[in-house]
Design an enzyme around this catalytic site. Structure first.
Site: not given
Length: 447
Positions: A32-33, A36-39, A60, A166
């Protein structure tokens, strides 16, 4: 060939079963998304197939060699234990604290590659999506409520020796089944500012400067200084300013970090006027200015007065006749409906100010011309006005002779006027008769 560090991982197959460190099994749903470095995948407990629309968890995933997910995992394990969060809520008398629920983690092998995964509760849409859909404008009460909810989260994680690092709308998500709940998520850049209760020292490192999301990152981060509690609060202040005004004064410089740093420094140095100048009419930016002013006074390693910061926003929220626990109304609104007319950024302010100056100058010229004409007319009419006033006074005096105490002489005056007219008529009659006789004599003499 091992994966390149920080590369986006290859997708795992849908339906793949992974086992966490506690020997619990999880089934991957659709992706679903991605960050920067992961799914990110939908997930359900066990091996059976479940209705994905009702999935209450997500997984994640990133390569084991990468760092963000490992940092996020350590945050949850150290600072976000469910029992600790529940205890904090009871002490602070909070109904809700917006930190996602951690459910498990582990390592999985697929296609000769190692992946790290983490399971957390499923969350809904992120605030950035809503913000852009609304035309980048939130109502006063929504911004104040958002800021207050994030302050409660920051106080908790700061007390647990962590910095989020962040904060932005993309990392603030609605609850999956409760849109009134907001979560500050994505702790991939979280940082322990005080391990073993020893605060990191202030040290500027220009080579590591301008780290983080350029729009919101703190002045310290621009200088390469390790993040601190004041950094998180400064970032939150910039976020609130963006949500309230729709834009930030340094948006046109985002490809030039040095100019962004200069603009932020200028804003912080000239508080509260700098915030007031870019605030929409009717917006509650005064509270944001107060918060940034307090942040400006904080020392690098100083503990913020969270109660005072929260009270500023709470008092502002009460003025809008809204409560902290009220439903968050994200319904779309226009600029005027949200705050009134707004001059957004420095360039627009400058252009609008120039137009205002020209308009004012034109009006001043017309006003001076009108005043000059008025003065000339007044000068010309003054003698005439004086003369008319004199005649008016004389006429009034004459009229008064025929009224009031002089009323008894009115008949005598009229009789005398009639006699004078009769005498004048007789004199004229005899003069005409004399002229006629003279003419008659002349005619007789000639003949």
């Amino acid at each position: 060939m091992p994966p390149r560090k920080k590369a986006l991982p290859r997708p795992l197959p849908e339906g793949w079963i992974v086992t966490d460190a506690e020997k619990r099994q999880w089934r991957l749903g659709k992706m679903i998304g991605q960050g920067g470095f992961g799914l990110i995948y939908l997930a359900s407990p066990g091996t059976g197939k479940h209705d994905e629309d009702e999935a209450e968890f997500v997984i994640k995933v990133e390569y084991k060699e990468n760092g963000p997910l490992f940092s996020e995992l350590k945050f949850y394990q150290r600072a976000a234990k469910p029992a600790d969060i529940q205890k904090w809520m009871q002490v602070k008398r909070l109904r809700f604290l917006g930190i996602p629920k951690y459910c498990g983690h582990g390592i999985v092998e697929f296609d000769e590659l190692s992946y790290r995964f983490m399971v957390i509760e499923r969350l809904g849409k992120d605030l950035q999506h809503i913000f852009e859909k609304q035309g980048k404008m939130f109502k006063n009460q929504v911004v104040l409520n958002l800021g207050l909810k994030m302050l409660h989260v920051l106080e908790y994680i700061h007390e647990n020796e962590y910095i989020h690092g962040d904060i932005k709308a993309a990392n603030i998500l609605l609850g999956f089944k409760d849109s009134n709940k907001l979560y500050l998520a994505d702790y991939g850049l979280s940082y322990r500012y005080s391990p073993n209760q020893i605060h990191k020292k202030y040290e500027e490192r220009p080579k590591k400067g301008h780290n983080g999301t350029i729009e919101y990152t703190s002045i310290d981060a621009h200088k390469g200084v390790a993040p601190s509690r004041r950094s998180d609060l400064e970032i939150l202040g910039y976020c609130m300013l963006h949500w309230m005004c729709g834009k930030l004064p340094w948006e046109q410089y985002l490809n030039k970090p040095e100019l962004v740093l200069e603009a932020k420094t200028k804003l912080m140095e000239k508080l509260p006027e700098s915030v007031t100048q870019i605030s929409p009419h009717g917006a509650k930016c005064g509270e944001i200015a107060k918060i940034l002013s307090l942040v400006k006074k904080l020392g690098y390693d100083e503990r913020p007065n969270y109660h005072m910061l929260q009270k500023i926003l709470l008092d502002g929220l009460k003025e809008t006749q809204k409560d902290f626990n009220d439903f968050l109304d994200f319904s779309p609104v226009s600029e005027v409906e949200a705050h009134g007319y707004c001059l957004y950024n420095a360039k627009e302010n400058e252009n609008s100010l120039e137009k205002h100056k020209k308009y004012k100058k034109k009006n001043k010229t017309e006003e001076n011309h009108f005043n000059k004409i008025t003065q000339n007319l007044t000068k010309e009419l003054k003698p005439r006005t004086t003369q008319l006033l004199t005649k008016k006074k004389y006429a009034e005096d004459e009229c008064n002779k025929l009224t009031g105490s002089d009323r008894q002489y009115e008949d005598e005056y009229l009789i005398q006027q009639a006699n004078d007219d009769q005498i004048e008529f007789s004199w004229r009659k005899w003069c005409l008769l004399l002229v006629f006789l003279i003419i008659l004599i002349v005619i007789v003499t000639l003949y």
